[in-house]
Design a protein around this motif. Structure first.
Motif, PDB file in Angstrom:
ATOM      1  N   LYS A 158       4.324 -10.379 -14.410  1.00  0.00           N
ATOM      2  CA  LYS A 158       4.592  -9.052 -14.958  1.00  0.00           C
ATOM      3  C   LYS A 158       4.403  -7.984 -13.881  1.00  0.00           C
ATOM      4  O   LYS A 158       3.419  -8.015 -13.139  1.00  0.00           O
ATOM      5  CB  LYS A 158       3.663  -8.748 -16.134  1.00  0.00           C
ATOM      6  CG  LYS A 158       3.797  -9.706 -17.324  1.00  0.00           C
ATOM      7  CD  LYS A 158       5.085  -9.477 -18.084  1.00  0.00           C
ATOM      8  CE  LYS A 158       5.134 -10.366 -19.325  1.00  0.00           C
ATOM      9  NZ  LYS A 158       6.413 -10.206 -20.059  1.00  0.00           N
ATOM     10  N   LEU A 214       6.048  -2.042 -17.450  1.00  0.00           N
ATOM     11  CA  LEU A 214       5.752  -2.460 -18.817  1.00  0.00           C
ATOM     12  C   LEU A 214       6.516  -1.607 -19.819  1.00  0.00           C
ATOM     13  O   LEU A 214       6.645  -0.393 -19.649  1.00  0.00           O
ATOM     14  CB  LEU A 214       4.249  -2.341 -19.093  1.00  0.00           C
ATOM     15  CG  LEU A 214       3.315  -3.258 -18.305  1.00  0.00           C
ATOM     16  CD1 LEU A 214       1.867  -2.973 -18.670  1.00  0.00           C
ATOM     17  CD2 LEU A 214       3.646  -4.723 -18.534  1.00  0.00           C
ATOM     18  N   ASP A 256       6.783  -5.905 -24.843  1.00  0.00           N
ATOM     19  CA  ASP A 256       6.437  -6.948 -23.879  1.00  0.00           C
ATOM     20  C   ASP A 256       5.169  -7.680 -24.323  1.00  0.00           C
ATOM     21  O   ASP A 256       4.259  -7.077 -24.905  1.00  0.00           O
ATOM     22  CB  ASP A 256       6.207  -6.343 -22.488  1.00  0.00           C
ATOM     23  CG  ASP A 256       7.501  -5.959 -21.785  1.00  0.00           C
ATOM     24  OD1 ASP A 256       8.573  -6.340 -22.286  1.00  0.00           O
ATOM     25  OD2 ASP A 256       7.424  -5.268 -20.746  1.00  0.00           O
TER      26      ASP A 256
END
Length: 395
Positions: A82, A87, A91
């Motif tokens: 990630k 973000l 997610d």
């Protein structure tokens, strides 16, 4: 909890990141060399599990870490694929969760299947625990042995030699859970710091010596031996008084410590629900496995958990060493149980252990009442025996 090793990561760094003693991390990864951790390989972090979390609007790794009192790098370690700057709501990421609760629920009917399930859970969360089978029962069920710690002092504790004393197994498993939980969370038990004990003591646990007998009490007779077991039980399907293994041999009357005396005076002369010592010492696979374990383990101390009476026995025929009396005095103080040096009994595991090795051995009679003791006594018994458990490690 498993994480993937990054370049520059070390066991020491993981210890600081998750506040877990570095030796526990090392012992949780016996196949990895601390001097050079291979990038991309998984490493076990004891005392943690992972939880999935769905990103909400406004979330950042910094905010999530601050709210949970963890390092941002812990999140980066768990979510290496990630990009923290990209973000978006929806997610899914992983969060580390420290295990502060009990994994073992002892307040249930605790058969061999439940024991196996709890062993799997404990080893997953606390992989510094090692587990193996020391043998099998008459019906081929494994006799599990747990080891915790690497110290020079060796202590063995066992439970459920007798089928209708099965409550001793969940009590012992909860004690194990208490100990390993305190190690990873670094908190004292009754004021005692557990980490020095881990370094000083190798603790060996046999949580269920008689799995066939316990399962008979809780599950009923096995189909392959149903007629034989009911015959041994004099036609009754009430097995609440059954102490023996599935073949009707009392495992705690199977040891070569004046076995012939018990053989002569015990009323049953053939397989029975209790008290039949067998045709010779160590005929039963469970009894033989426990003898082999004692011989190979070279234990400094042994405790056998039984029920009932709120007392314990610590001598045998004068073979017990002077240290036994010192330990017995402390056991009595911390539990309130009555210490009894000698009883008119032979051929038990404690008797043989003392005679064979001249080391302290104890039969601890937990609780009070009629066997099998009710689960309503669990909490009271646990608090009484917790002091004995701890004293067995630090003395």
């Amino acid at each position: 909890m498993k994480v993937k090793i990054r370049s520059g990561d070390t066991f020491w760094y993981y210890s600081q990141l998750f506040l877990v003693n570095v030796q526990l991390i090392i012992d949780s990864n016996p196949n990895l060399k601390s001097s050079s951790l291979p990038v991309g390989q998984e490493v076990n972090i004891p005392g943690f599990i992972t939880q999935q979390y769905t990103i909400k609007r406004g979330d950042t790794f910094w905010k999530l870490a601050a709210a949970r009192h963890i390092s941002v790098d812990a999140l980066l370690l768990l979510n290496q694929t990630k990009n923290p700057n990209l973000l978006k709501p929806g997610d899914i990421i992983l969060l580390p969760k420290r295990v502060t609760y009990f994994v073992v629920n002892g307040k249930i009917e605790y058969n061999s299947t439940k024991l196996q399930e709890d062993l799997v859970k404990l080893k997953e969360i606390y992989p510094f625990i090692t587990e193996r089978s020391v043998g099998t029962s008459v019906l081929g069920k494994p006799l599990h042995v747990i080891k915790i710690g690497k110290g020079p002092k060796k202590v063995q504790i066992n439970a459920s030699f007798h089928a209708n004393e099965w409550i001793t197994t969940p009590i012992l498993m909860r004690l194990v859970n208490e100990y390993v939980r305190s190690l990873t969370n670094n908190y004292p038990i009754r004021g005692l710091n557990p980490l020095p004990l881990y370094h000083q003591v190798e603790l060996t646990i046999v949580p269920m010596v008689n799995p066939d007998g316990v399962d008979l009490i809780l599950n009923g007779p096995p189909s392959k031996m149903k007629d034989e077991v009911i015959k041994i039980n004099k036609g009754s399907t009430d097995f609440s008084g059954w102490k023996a293994n599935i073949r009707g041999v009392d495992l705690n009357n199977q040891y070569p410590a004046n076995w012939d005396i018990e053989k002569k005076r015990k009323e049953p002369k053939q397989p029975a629900p209790r008290d039949y010592p067998g045709d010779a010492p160590l005929t039963e696979p469970e009894a033989k496995a426990m003898a082999d374990l004692a011989r190979s383990g070279r234990f400094d101390k042994m405790l056998a958990f039984h029920t009932q009476g709120k007392e314990f026995y610590w001598g045998y025929e004068g073979f017990e060493p002077p240290q036994s009396k010192v330990i017995a005095t402390e056991f009595e103080r911390v539990s309130g149980y009555r210490a009894i040096q000698y009883v008119d009994s032979h051929a038990g595991y404690k008797d043989w252990f003392i005679q064979e090795f001249r080391k302290p051995g104890f039969t601890i009679e937990l609780g009070k009442g009629v066997n099998p003791l009710p689960l309503s006594q669990f909490d009271e018994i646990y608090q009484e025996v917790l002091g004995i458990f701890l004293a067995s490690l630090y003395m």
